[in-house]
Each structure stands twice: as structure tokens, then as C-alpha cells.
Design a protein around this motif. Structure first.
Motif, PDB file in Angstrom:
ATOM      1  N   ARG A 179      43.856  36.555  46.208  1.00  0.00           N
ATOM      2  CA  ARG A 179      43.530  37.904  46.663  1.00  0.00           C
ATOM      3  C   ARG A 179      44.544  38.524  47.607  1.00  0.00           C
ATOM      4  O   ARG A 179      44.689  39.739  47.653  1.00  0.00           O
ATOM      5  N   THR A 198      37.098  42.902  41.393  1.00  0.00           N
ATOM      6  CA  THR A 198      37.726  43.455  42.596  1.00  0.00           C
ATOM      7  C   THR A 198      36.828  44.470  43.295  1.00  0.00           C
ATOM      8  O   THR A 198      37.089  44.820  44.459  1.00  0.00           O
ATOM      9  N   ILE A 205      35.841  39.132  54.302  1.00  0.00           N
ATOM     10  CA  ILE A 205      35.757  39.239  52.840  1.00  0.00           C
ATOM     11  C   ILE A 205      35.642  37.857  52.213  1.00  0.00           C
ATOM     12  O   ILE A 205      34.837  37.629  51.301  1.00  0.00           O
ATOM     13  N   GLU A 263      35.528  43.215  46.625  1.00  0.00           N
ATOM     14  CA  GLU A 263      36.491  43.264  47.715  1.00  0.00           C
ATOM     15  C   GLU A 263      36.731  44.700  48.181  1.00  0.00           C
ATOM     16  O   GLU A 263      36.824  44.960  49.395  1.00  0.00           O
TER      17      GLU A 263
END
Length: 281
Positions: free
Chosen positions: A102, A170, A186, A173
Motif C-alpha cells: 500500500r 482501495t 489504516i 483505504e
């Protein structure tokens, strides 16, 4: 009509062939366990005979295990080592896997490939340097030598967690970033809870690896008070070579916790294998 019948016949034949192959593989995997279980209930005269069922089950063999070795103490030591290493592997590998999956930084992919390259280094190459380090720290014949070397993650565990984190959307996030979450938040509050299948796979594999490890305890441990079950089994084999039924009974007792662990974590383990790319998908 004829075509549909032929298609059904082909599907049935394929199913029969597949289950036949799987049954053969399962038999090959289970036969040594069944033979060990059978031998643990035999007498010393029966253990070499090619019969699966003993004439009279000798349950006293299991009682003799506890009399010949400090089983409960070694069980506690093994659970302690396996538990500590498993917790460390899950935390640090998931943290590194999150960073490689990430976070964006210069040289990320190159560093990851180099890290994976350490999987090609044989274990025998690293054993002697690790032993020298443990001796320099004064940790030989201590519990620290069993816990610290495997505590801070591994290349395989990092790869496993990275592969799973990549599969997560995604949107999770991005929503967390809009809410003002930091990268740590996160990872800890958003992504890690969704990575339970991969965490379970890594935990089970690490636990089994530490539980069955023999070479490292053989090099590091000399005292009975901090010995593991595998080391105790080998010590008992050296002292009581002729008592194979008792040795098989000890092997079954050592194997039982692993079977129970897999029975409890089976569904999550299989799901994690499928979703992390280790199942050939």
C-alpha cells in the motif's frame, strides 16, 4: 439427447477419477499416522509385525511416556516458543506486507524482490552465523535463543500478507484517508481486520514450523527444563531405543495438538490459501 448423455457420462467419469486420485493421496498421507497410532498401542513384540490392529491395546504405553520424559514441561516450553514466534511473525509480516502493498516509496519493488531472494538461501547457510550471534549475545541454552531469531518476520510471511493486502479494494483505504486516518491507523483499524484469513494461514504455518523444528533446538538447548517436545522425543529415542511402542505413543501425543489446531482453523485456513494466491489461482 445422445450428446447430453455423453456429456453426463464424461462428467461422472471425471468426478470418479478425481475422487479416486484424491482418495489415493489421502491414503498415502494418513497411512503413516495410522501406523504410528497402531504401533503406539502394540507390545514390543507386535510392533514389527505387518498388522494394523493390535491384539490387545496397550494403553500403558501412553502412561510410560509421562514417566520417561517431562512431557508437560516440554509441552509448556513448545507452546511458549511457538506462541511467541507466531505473534511476532503475524505482527511484523503483516506490517511489512502492508508497506510493500500500500505504501509508495522509491525502490519498493526492487527491495521486495531482493527480500524474496532470501528464500533461496539454504537453511544450512544461516544456521552457523545465527549460532555465532546467539553465543555472542550469551543466549545459548536460554529461551531467548528459541524466540528472538524468528520473532521479527520472514520473507515468506511478508509475501503472503502482501499478496492478500493487494486483493483488498482501495476504497477502504481512500475512505479512511478522507476520515483523517494515518497510515498506521489504516493498517491497524481498516486493513488488518479484513486480513483475518491470511493472518490465520500465516499463524498456522508458523506454529507448525516452530512446533516441528528440531535442528535449532538441538543446537541451542541442553537443559531439560527448557527443551521442546521434538528434542525430548529424540533424547528418549537415544535412551530407550528398544521401546518403539512408547516412542510412537510420544509421537502421537506430540501430533495431537497440531491436528486439533487444524481442525479448529480449517475453514479460515483454506479460505486464506485460496485468497492469497497460494492455491494456484
Amino acid at each position: 439427447m445422445v450428446v447430453s448423455r455423453r456429456g453426463a457420462t464424461v462428467r461422472v467419469a471425471r468426478g470418479i477419477a478425481m475422487y479416486t486420485v484424491l482418495a489415493g493421496i489421502a491414503a498415502c498421507a494418513l497411512l503413516p499416522v495410522l501406523w504410528g497410532l497402531s504401533g503406539s498401542l502394540k507390545t514390543e513384540a507386535e510392533v514389527t509385525e505387518p498388522t494394523l490392529l493390535p491384539a490387545t491395546p496397550q494403553w500403558s504405553n501412553y502412561r510410560d511416556v509421562f514417566a520417561l520424559m517431562p512431557f508437560w514441561r516440554m509441552l509448556f516450553n513448545t507452546v511458549l516458543y511457538a506462541g511467541a514466534v507466531t505473534v511476532g511473525q503475524v505482527f511484523f509480516c503483516s506490517l511489512a506486507g502492508y508497506a510493500f502493498a500500500r505504501l509508495h516509496f522509491r525502490g519498493r519493488d526492487t527491495l521486495f524482490v531482493l527480500y524474496l531472494g532470501t528464500l533461496m538461501v539454504p537453511l544450512t547457510v544461516t544456521v552457523i552465523p545465527q549460532f555465532i550471534l546467539m553465543r555472542a549475545f550469551g543466549w545459548t541454552d536460554t529461551m531467548w535463543a528459541m524466540i528472538v531469531p524468528g520473532l521479527f518476520g520472514s520473507a515468506f510471511g511478508t509475501y503472503l500478507m502482501r499478496q492478500f493486502f493487494i486483493t483488498l479494494p482501495t476504497d477502504l483505504e481512500e475512505a479512511a484517508v478522507l476520515d483523517g486516518c494515518s497510515p498506521w491507523q489504516i493498517y491497524w483499524r481498516v486493513l488488518l481486520p479484513h486480513a483475518r484469513p491470511a493472518v490465520m494461514v500465516l499463524a498456522v504455518l508458523t506454529w507448525v514450523n516452530v512446533w516441528n523444528d528440531f535442528l535449532w533446538p538441538l543446537l541451542m538447548i541442553q537443559r531439560d527444563s527448557i527443551a521442546t517436545l521434538t528434542l525430548g522425543l529424540v533424547w528418549m529415542q537415544g535412551q530407550y531405543v528398544a521401546r518403539w511402542p512408547v516412542l510412537m505413543a510420544a509421537s502421537m501425543l506430540i501430533l495431537a495438538p497440531l491436528v486439533a489446531l487444524y481442525a479448529v482453523a480449517q475453514r479460515t485456513f483454506v479460505r486464506g490459501i485460496a485468497t492469497t494466491g497460494l492455491g494456484g489461482q
